[in-house]
Design an enzyme around this catalytic site. Structure first.
Site, short mmCIF file in Angstrom:
data_model
loop_
_atom_site.label_atom_id
_atom_site.label_comp_id
_atom_site.label_asym_id
_atom_site.label_seq_id
_atom_site.Cartn_x
_atom_site.Cartn_y
_atom_site.Cartn_z
N HIS A 83 8.69 9.41 -54.33
CA HIS A 83 8.56 9.14 -52.90
C HIS A 83 9.60 9.91 -52.09
CE1 HIS A 83 6.18 5.13 -53.31
NE2 HIS A 83 5.62 6.14 -53.95
N GLU A 85 11.66 8.98 -49.77
CA GLU A 85 12.97 8.32 -49.69
C GLU A 85 13.79 8.61 -50.93
OE1 GLU A 85 9.91 5.28 -48.06
OE2 GLU A 85 9.95 6.94 -49.49
N CYS A 112 11.29 1.70 -53.04
CA CYS A 112 12.24 2.52 -52.27
C CYS A 112 13.26 1.65 -51.55
CB CYS A 112 11.49 3.44 -51.32
SG CYS A 112 10.64 4.79 -52.18
#
Length: 134
Positions: A83, A85, A112
């Protein structure tokens, strides 16, 4: 002509970063910014460098029937991407992320959120969303 404030500025950069996303379902961008308003790192969702490409059809989640919001880590809808993040935090490193603000194009998922808490990020800002982490 008026200048964008810091929030608008960094969210705009996150939007630009998201365009590099390697996901056939959606692109997400992230920008880690230190207390002096300097960019520490950026990240977008995608597979590891040189890995399979979701945009080339390698994504099992895109070909499954799992609904949005279901587990990204297990089952038929497991995601092969990292992801945005996580990528931004990985490239920042904990020492540089600590006390910083993370600007995102969307709210973080549960996984996350755990990474953000552990990283020392102080604030998370996304459109319509603001979270003081510490």
């Amino acid at each position: 002509m008026s200048r964008p404030d810091w929030r608008e500025y960094f969210l705009g950069i996150a939007e630009a970063v998201a365009k590099r996303g390697d996901c056939s379902r959606r692109q997400v961008g992230a920008v880690v910014v230190d207390i002096d308003q300097r960019i520490v790192s950026t990240g977008y969702n995608g597979t590891e460098p040189g890995g399979p490409s979701c945009l080339d059809g390698a994504c099992p989640r895109a070909t499954s029937d799992v609904p949005p919001g279901s587990s990204y880590d297990t089952g038929p809808g497991a995601c092969i991407s990292v992801h945005a993040e996580a990528n931004a935090l990985l490239y920042a490193g904990q020492a540089r992320a600590k006390g910083s603000t993370l600007y995102l194009t969307d709210r973080p998922c549960k996984g996350c959120t755990r990474l953000i808490r552990a990283s020392g990020i102080a604030w998370v800002i996304a459109p319509g969303y603001e979270w003081r982490v510490n």
